[in-house]
Scaffold this motif. Structure first.
Motif, PDB file in Angstrom:
ATOM      1  N   MET A 217      -7.938  10.835  -6.358  1.00  0.00           N
ATOM      2  CA  MET A 217      -7.074   9.917  -7.094  1.00  0.00           C
ATOM      3  C   MET A 217      -5.712   9.869  -6.401  1.00  0.00           C
ATOM      4  O   MET A 217      -5.195  10.878  -5.959  1.00  0.00           O
ATOM      5  CB  MET A 217      -6.936  10.403  -8.541  1.00  0.00           C
ATOM      6  CG  MET A 217      -6.244   9.450  -9.443  1.00  0.00           C
ATOM      7  SD  MET A 217      -7.288   8.019  -9.772  1.00  0.00           S
ATOM      8  CE  MET A 217      -6.685   7.465 -11.296  1.00  0.00           C
ATOM      9  N   ASP A 218      -5.156   8.708  -6.344  1.00  0.00           N
ATOM     10  CA  ASP A 218      -3.859   8.474  -5.720  1.00  0.00           C
ATOM     11  C   ASP A 218      -2.732   8.957  -6.631  1.00  0.00           C
ATOM     12  O   ASP A 218      -2.764   8.719  -7.842  1.00  0.00           O
ATOM     13  CB  ASP A 218      -3.731   6.972  -5.461  1.00  0.00           C
ATOM     14  CG  ASP A 218      -2.460   6.604  -4.778  1.00  0.00           C
ATOM     15  OD1 ASP A 218      -2.414   6.699  -3.542  1.00  0.00           O
ATOM     16  OD2 ASP A 218      -1.500   6.235  -5.487  1.00  0.00           O
ATOM     17  N   ASP A 219      -1.741   9.636  -6.062  1.00  0.00           N
ATOM     18  CA  ASP A 219      -0.644  10.182  -6.862  1.00  0.00           C
ATOM     19  C   ASP A 219       0.149   9.096  -7.571  1.00  0.00           C
ATOM     20  O   ASP A 219       0.519   9.256  -8.735  1.00  0.00           O
ATOM     21  CB  ASP A 219       0.277  11.056  -6.000  1.00  0.00           C
ATOM     22  CG  ASP A 219       0.910  10.314  -4.851  1.00  0.00           C
ATOM     23  OD1 ASP A 219       0.242   9.455  -4.230  1.00  0.00           O
ATOM     24  OD2 ASP A 219       2.085  10.586  -4.554  1.00  0.00           O
ATOM     25  N   ILE A 220       0.394   7.986  -6.910  1.00  0.00           N
ATOM     26  CA  ILE A 220       1.186   6.917  -7.527  1.00  0.00           C
ATOM     27  C   ILE A 220       0.420   6.319  -8.703  1.00  0.00           C
ATOM     28  O   ILE A 220       0.977   6.123  -9.782  1.00  0.00           O
ATOM     29  CB  ILE A 220       1.552   5.848  -6.484  1.00  0.00           C
ATOM     30  CG1 ILE A 220       2.468   6.451  -5.411  1.00  0.00           C
ATOM     31  CG2 ILE A 220       2.225   4.643  -7.152  1.00  0.00           C
ATOM     32  CD1 ILE A 220       2.702   5.574  -4.202  1.00  0.00           C
ATOM     33  N   ARG A 221      -0.860   6.054  -8.513  1.00  0.00           N
ATOM     34  CA  ARG A 221      -1.690   5.510  -9.607  1.00  0.00           C
ATOM     35  C   ARG A 221      -1.841   6.523 -10.743  1.00  0.00           C
ATOM     36  O   ARG A 221      -1.955   6.142 -11.903  1.00  0.00           O
ATOM     37  CB  ARG A 221      -3.060   5.115  -9.078  1.00  0.00           C
ATOM     38  CG  ARG A 221      -3.025   3.955  -8.128  1.00  0.00           C
ATOM     39  CD  ARG A 221      -2.955   2.663  -8.879  1.00  0.00           C
ATOM     40  NE  ARG A 221      -3.044   1.552  -7.943  1.00  0.00           N
ATOM     41  CZ  ARG A 221      -2.391   0.437  -8.088  1.00  0.00           C
ATOM     42  NH1 ARG A 221      -1.624   0.248  -9.141  1.00  0.00           N
ATOM     43  NH2 ARG A 221      -2.505  -0.535  -7.221  1.00  0.00           N
TER      44      ARG A 221
ATOM     45  N   ARG B 242       6.174   1.473  -3.537  1.00  0.00           N
ATOM     46  CA  ARG B 242       6.196   2.922  -3.769  1.00  0.00           C
ATOM     47  C   ARG B 242       5.395   3.667  -2.702  1.00  0.00           C
ATOM     48  O   ARG B 242       5.758   4.785  -2.319  1.00  0.00           O
ATOM     49  CB  ARG B 242       5.697   3.245  -5.173  1.00  0.00           C
ATOM     50  CG  ARG B 242       6.682   2.803  -6.256  1.00  0.00           C
ATOM     51  CD  ARG B 242       6.157   3.097  -7.649  1.00  0.00           C
ATOM     52  NE  ARG B 242       7.001   2.549  -8.684  1.00  0.00           N
ATOM     53  CZ  ARG B 242       8.067   3.158  -9.212  1.00  0.00           C
ATOM     54  NH1 ARG B 242       8.421   4.351  -8.786  1.00  0.00           N
ATOM     55  NH2 ARG B 242       8.772   2.582 -10.163  1.00  0.00           N
ATOM     56  N   ALA B 243       4.342   3.066  -2.200  1.00  0.00           N
ATOM     57  CA  ALA B 243       3.575   3.682  -1.118  1.00  0.00           C
ATOM     58  C   ALA B 243       4.428   3.783   0.146  1.00  0.00           C
ATOM     59  O   ALA B 243       4.357   4.778   0.874  1.00  0.00           O
ATOM     60  CB  ALA B 243       2.304   2.882  -0.853  1.00  0.00           C
ATOM     61  N   LYS B 244       5.258   2.772   0.394  1.00  0.00           N
ATOM     62  CA  LYS B 244       6.176   2.839   1.533  1.00  0.00           C
ATOM     63  C   LYS B 244       7.172   3.971   1.327  1.00  0.00           C
ATOM     64  O   LYS B 244       7.491   4.709   2.258  1.00  0.00           O
ATOM     65  CB  LYS B 244       6.918   1.513   1.700  1.00  0.00           C
ATOM     66  CG  LYS B 244       7.845   1.498   2.908  1.00  0.00           C
ATOM     67  CD  LYS B 244       8.632   0.205   2.999  1.00  0.00           C
ATOM     68  CE  LYS B 244       7.756  -0.888   3.522  1.00  0.00           C
ATOM     69  NZ  LYS B 244       8.528  -2.115   3.827  1.00  0.00           N
ATOM     70  N   MET B 245       7.638   4.127   0.096  1.00  0.00           N
ATOM     71  CA  MET B 245       8.553   5.207  -0.238  1.00  0.00           C
ATOM     72  C   MET B 245       7.885   6.559   0.049  1.00  0.00           C
ATOM     73  O   MET B 245       8.503   7.462   0.613  1.00  0.00           O
ATOM     74  CB  MET B 245       8.941   5.096  -1.720  1.00  0.00           C
ATOM     75  CG  MET B 245      10.108   5.924  -2.142  1.00  0.00           C
ATOM     76  SD  MET B 245      10.529   5.679  -3.904  1.00  0.00           S
ATOM     77  CE  MET B 245      11.151   4.006  -3.895  1.00  0.00           C
ATOM     78  N   ARG B 246       6.616   6.675  -0.307  1.00  0.00           N
ATOM     79  CA  ARG B 246       5.868   7.902  -0.043  1.00  0.00           C
ATOM     80  C   ARG B 246       5.770   8.156   1.459  1.00  0.00           C
ATOM     81  O   ARG B 246       5.897   9.298   1.913  1.00  0.00           O
ATOM     82  CB  ARG B 246       4.482   7.816  -0.666  1.00  0.00           C
ATOM     83  CG  ARG B 246       3.621   9.031  -0.430  1.00  0.00           C
ATOM     84  CD  ARG B 246       2.288   8.937  -1.125  1.00  0.00           C
ATOM     85  NE  ARG B 246       1.600   7.708  -0.765  1.00  0.00           N
ATOM     86  CZ  ARG B 246       0.611   7.170  -1.486  1.00  0.00           C
ATOM     87  NH1 ARG B 246       0.194   7.753  -2.590  1.00  0.00           N
ATOM     88  NH2 ARG B 246       0.036   6.058  -1.099  1.00  0.00           N
ATOM     89  N   SER B 247       5.580   7.097   2.236  1.00  0.00           N
ATOM     90  CA  SER B 247       5.531   7.235   3.699  1.00  0.00           C
ATOM     91  C   SER B 247       6.859   7.740   4.248  1.00  0.00           C
ATOM     92  O   SER B 247       6.878   8.580   5.163  1.00  0.00           O
ATOM     93  CB  SER B 247       5.189   5.898   4.350  1.00  0.00           C
ATOM     94  OG  SER B 247       3.892   5.505   4.006  1.00  0.00           O
ATOM     95  N   TYR B 248       7.956   7.235   3.694  1.00  0.00           N
ATOM     96  CA  TYR B 248       9.275   7.722   4.116  1.00  0.00           C
ATOM     97  C   TYR B 248       9.433   9.202   3.768  1.00  0.00           C
ATOM     98  O   TYR B 248       9.985   9.973   4.544  1.00  0.00           O
ATOM     99  CB  TYR B 248      10.397   6.907   3.482  1.00  0.00           C
ATOM    100  CG  TYR B 248      10.538   5.511   4.016  1.00  0.00           C
ATOM    101  CD1 TYR B 248      10.332   5.215   5.358  1.00  0.00           C
ATOM    102  CD2 TYR B 248      10.906   4.467   3.181  1.00  0.00           C
ATOM    103  CE1 TYR B 248      10.472   3.927   5.850  1.00  0.00           C
ATOM    104  CE2 TYR B 248      11.047   3.180   3.668  1.00  0.00           C
ATOM    105  CZ  TYR B 248      10.838   2.914   4.997  1.00  0.00           C
ATOM    106  OH  TYR B 248      10.984   1.642   5.478  1.00  0.00           O
TER     107      TYR B 248
END
Length: 92
Positions: A1-5, A19-25
């Motif tokens: 399961m994805d953390d953001i979801r 938010r996924a881009k934020m996670r990449s940063y």
């Protein structure tokens, strides 16, 4: 399961992408913290990582999230530049 979801199950695809881009940063900042020899770059990466962790699952509108991602990107670019400057050292 994805953390953001997991933490924000009701968000739309556009907000998820931001938010996924934020996670990449945050992942990039974590990598720099581990790998850099530059104290300045490491400090900047810690600031980015801590700040992103504060915001990644917090309620916000997409415009705010985009603005935050711009800030995070700039902070990481600054950390990379500091690392390069520190590694080159002063010219004598």
């Amino acid at each position: 399961m994805d953390d953001i979801r997991t933490f924000l199950p009701g968000i739309g695809e556009e907000e998820y992408a931001i938010r996924a881009k934020m996670r990449s940063y945050r992942n990039a900042a974590s990598g720099m913290i581990r790998a850099t020899q530059s104290d300045t770059a490491r400090q900047l990466a810690w600031i980015a990582s801590d700040y992103i962790t504060l915001w990644i699952y917090s309620p916000a509108i997409e415009v705010e999230l985009e603005d935050l991602n711009t800030f995070f990107r700039r902070l990481l670019v600054t950390a990379i530049q500091a690392e390069r400057i520190d590694m080159e050292g002063p010219r004598t």
